[in-house]
Design a protein around this motif. Structure first.
Motif, PDB file in Angstrom:
ATOM      1  N   ILE A  11       6.596  -6.030  -5.992  1.00  0.00           N
ATOM      2  CA  ILE A  11       6.912  -5.579  -7.350  1.00  0.00           C
ATOM      3  C   ILE A  11       5.720  -5.817  -8.280  1.00  0.00           C
ATOM      4  O   ILE A  11       5.325  -4.931  -9.046  1.00  0.00           O
ATOM      5  N   GLY A  12       5.126  -6.981  -8.179  1.00  0.00           N
ATOM      6  CA  GLY A  12       3.964  -7.294  -9.009  1.00  0.00           C
ATOM      7  C   GLY A  12       2.801  -6.347  -8.768  1.00  0.00           C
ATOM      8  O   GLY A  12       2.148  -5.888  -9.709  1.00  0.00           O
ATOM      9  N   SER A  13       2.549  -6.017  -7.497  1.00  0.00           N
ATOM     10  CA  SER A  13       1.440  -5.110  -7.196  1.00  0.00           C
ATOM     11  C   SER A  13       1.729  -3.698  -7.698  1.00  0.00           C
ATOM     12  O   SER A  13       0.812  -2.990  -8.113  1.00  0.00           O
ATOM     13  N   LEU A  14       2.992  -3.286  -7.693  1.00  0.00           N
ATOM     14  CA  LEU A  14       3.333  -1.966  -8.227  1.00  0.00           C
ATOM     15  C   LEU A  14       3.200  -1.933  -9.746  1.00  0.00           C
ATOM     16  O   LEU A  14       2.737  -0.945 -10.323  1.00  0.00           O
ATOM     17  N   ILE A  15       3.591  -3.021 -10.391  1.00  0.00           N
ATOM     18  CA  ILE A  15       3.472  -3.079 -11.852  1.00  0.00           C
ATOM     19  C   ILE A  15       2.006  -3.042 -12.269  1.00  0.00           C
ATOM     20  O   ILE A  15       1.624  -2.322 -13.191  1.00  0.00           O
ATOM     21  N   LEU A  16       1.178  -3.814 -11.588  1.00  0.00           N
ATOM     22  CA  LEU A  16      -0.241  -3.888 -11.936  1.00  0.00           C
ATOM     23  C   LEU A  16      -1.055  -2.733 -11.377  1.00  0.00           C
ATOM     24  O   LEU A  16      -2.153  -2.469 -11.836  1.00  0.00           O
ATOM     25  N   GLY A  17      -0.519  -2.048 -10.394  1.00  0.00           N
ATOM     26  CA  GLY A  17      -1.282  -1.015  -9.699  1.00  0.00           C
ATOM     27  C   GLY A  17      -2.000  -1.664  -8.540  1.00  0.00           C
ATOM     28  O   GLY A  17      -2.490  -2.790  -8.657  1.00  0.00           O
ATOM     29  N   ILE A  18      -2.069  -0.987  -7.427  1.00  0.00           N
ATOM     30  CA  ILE A  18      -2.681  -1.551  -6.221  1.00  0.00           C
ATOM     31  C   ILE A  18      -4.136  -1.926  -6.463  1.00  0.00           C
ATOM     32  O   ILE A  18      -4.603  -2.963  -6.058  1.00  0.00           O
ATOM     33  N   ASP A  19      -4.858  -1.061  -7.165  1.00  0.00           N
ATOM     34  CA  ASP A  19      -6.274  -1.316  -7.400  1.00  0.00           C
ATOM     35  C   ASP A  19      -6.542  -1.950  -8.761  1.00  0.00           C
ATOM     36  O   ASP A  19      -7.669  -2.003  -9.219  1.00  0.00           O
ATOM     37  N   GLY A  20      -5.481  -2.423  -9.423  1.00  0.00           N
ATOM     38  CA  GLY A  20      -5.643  -3.055 -10.722  1.00  0.00           C
ATOM     39  C   GLY A  20      -5.636  -2.078 -11.888  1.00  0.00           C
ATOM     40  O   GLY A  20      -5.686  -2.477 -13.034  1.00  0.00           O
ATOM     41  N   SER A  21      -5.554  -0.782 -11.586  1.00  0.00           N
ATOM     42  CA  SER A  21      -5.528   0.207 -12.664  1.00  0.00           C
ATOM     43  C   SER A  21      -4.089   0.468 -13.091  1.00  0.00           C
ATOM     44  O   SER A  21      -3.150   0.239 -12.342  1.00  0.00           O
ATOM     45  N   ALA A  22      -3.942   0.960 -14.298  1.00  0.00           N
ATOM     46  CA  ALA A  22      -2.605   1.256 -14.819  1.00  0.00           C
ATOM     47  C   ALA A  22      -2.040   2.479 -14.110  1.00  0.00           C
ATOM     48  O   ALA A  22      -2.767   3.357 -13.671  1.00  0.00           O
ATOM     49  N   ASN A  23      -0.729   2.508 -13.966  1.00  0.00           N
ATOM     50  CA  ASN A  23      -0.091   3.690 -13.400  1.00  0.00           C
ATOM     51  C   ASN A  23       0.812   4.310 -14.459  1.00  0.00           C
ATOM     52  O   ASN A  23       0.944   3.779 -15.554  1.00  0.00           O
TER      53      ASN A  23
ATOM     54  N   PHE B 125       0.828  -1.203   0.000  1.00  0.00           N
ATOM     55  CA  PHE B 125       0.000   0.000   0.000  1.00  0.00           C
ATOM     56  C   PHE B 125       0.867   1.260   0.000  1.00  0.00           C
ATOM     57  O   PHE B 125       0.647   2.181  -0.787  1.00  0.00           O
ATOM     58  N   LEU B 126       1.869   1.303   0.887  1.00  0.00           N
ATOM     59  CA  LEU B 126       2.703   2.500   1.024  1.00  0.00           C
ATOM     60  C   LEU B 126       3.531   2.771  -0.227  1.00  0.00           C
ATOM     61  O   LEU B 126       3.636   3.912  -0.674  1.00  0.00           O
ATOM     62  N   PHE B 127       4.124   1.742  -0.808  1.00  0.00           N
ATOM     63  CA  PHE B 127       4.879   1.946  -2.043  1.00  0.00           C
ATOM     64  C   PHE B 127       3.953   2.378  -3.177  1.00  0.00           C
ATOM     65  O   PHE B 127       4.319   3.193  -4.015  1.00  0.00           O
ATOM     66  N   GLY B 128       2.738   1.839  -3.208  1.00  0.00           N
ATOM     67  CA  GLY B 128       1.759   2.268  -4.199  1.00  0.00           C
ATOM     68  C   GLY B 128       1.399   3.733  -4.032  1.00  0.00           C
ATOM     69  O   GLY B 128       1.315   4.489  -5.007  1.00  0.00           O
ATOM     70  N   GLU B 129       1.206   4.155  -2.791  1.00  0.00           N
ATOM     71  CA  GLU B 129       0.912   5.560  -2.506  1.00  0.00           C
ATOM     72  C   GLU B 129       2.084   6.454  -2.900  1.00  0.00           C
ATOM     73  O   GLU B 129       1.896   7.520  -3.496  1.00  0.00           O
ATOM     74  N   LEU B 130       3.296   6.028  -2.564  1.00  0.00           N
ATOM     75  CA  LEU B 130       4.496   6.791  -2.927  1.00  0.00           C
ATOM     76  C   LEU B 130       4.586   6.940  -4.446  1.00  0.00           C
ATOM     77  O   LEU B 130       4.820   8.037  -4.960  1.00  0.00           O
ATOM     78  N   LEU B 131       4.374   5.860  -5.155  1.00  0.00           N
ATOM     79  CA  LEU B 131       4.418   5.895  -6.611  1.00  0.00           C
ATOM     80  C   LEU B 131       3.328   6.803  -7.175  1.00  0.00           C
ATOM     81  O   LEU B 131       3.564   7.573  -8.109  1.00  0.00           O
ATOM     82  N   ASP B 132       2.125   6.743  -6.605  1.00  0.00           N
ATOM     83  CA  ASP B 132       1.030   7.606  -7.056  1.00  0.00           C
ATOM     84  C   ASP B 132       1.353   9.080  -6.862  1.00  0.00           C
ATOM     85  O   ASP B 132       1.116   9.900  -7.747  1.00  0.00           O
ATOM     86  N   VAL B 133       1.904   9.428  -5.697  1.00  0.00           N
ATOM     87  CA  VAL B 133       2.236  10.831  -5.426  1.00  0.00           C
ATOM     88  C   VAL B 133       3.330  11.310  -6.368  1.00  0.00           C
ATOM     89  O   VAL B 133       3.207  12.373  -6.990  1.00  0.00           O
ATOM     90  N   ILE B 134       4.392  10.542  -6.490  1.00  0.00           N
ATOM     91  CA  ILE B 134       5.502  10.954  -7.347  1.00  0.00           C
ATOM     92  C   ILE B 134       5.052  11.052  -8.805  1.00  0.00           C
ATOM     93  O   ILE B 134       5.380  12.003  -9.505  1.00  0.00           O
TER      94      ILE B 134
END
Length: 124
Positions: free
Chosen positions: A86-98, A52-61
């Motif tokens: 790594i897989g969750s960051l590639i796919l996006g936490i909620d399944g959406s593209a980043n 969750f936290l890495f996903g949030e960090l990636l979203d903010v950046i």
């Protein structure tokens, strides 16, 4: 940088300290929140919290940049929890593209059959 700092503080909240424990340079992005970063963070599931936290960090950046390139090398040495992150960051936490583009590198001559990376490679 002030707006990035505020966005990170809002997004990460009291769990910023947990992320800062594995990403020490986060303190450079959040100098006004040094107390928040040094605070001990307790969580029930640290692997889930990290995803969750890495996903949030990636979203903010990524909200401050059109394109982000993330290069991950020597993935053949990764453990199962790291590969899930790594897989969750590639796919996006909620399944959406980043807006990040991931380049994942590994040495195929060092991959063991039925090891964590081999299994992850098949599933990804």
């Amino acid at each position: 940088l002030k707006s990035v700092e505020e966005a990170l503080a809002l997004s990460l909240g009291t769990q910023a300290g947990l992320l800062a424990s594995v990403v020490p340079s986060l303190a450079k992005l959040m100098p006004s929140y040094a107390g928040l970063l040094s605070a001990a963070s307790h969580c029930v599931d640290s692997a889930l919290s990290m995803r969750f936290l890495f996903g949030e960090l990636l979203d903010v950046i990524s909200s401050y940049s059109k394109q982000i390139l993330i290069l991950l090398d020597d993935l053949q040495w990764s453990d199962q929890v790291s590969l899930q992150l790594i897989g969750s960051l590639i796919l996006g936490i909620d399944g959406s593209a980043n807006s990040a583009f991931f380049i994942c590198c590994y040495r195929d001559d060092e991959v063991t059959d039925n090891g964590p990376f081999d299994e992850w490679l098949v599933l990804t």
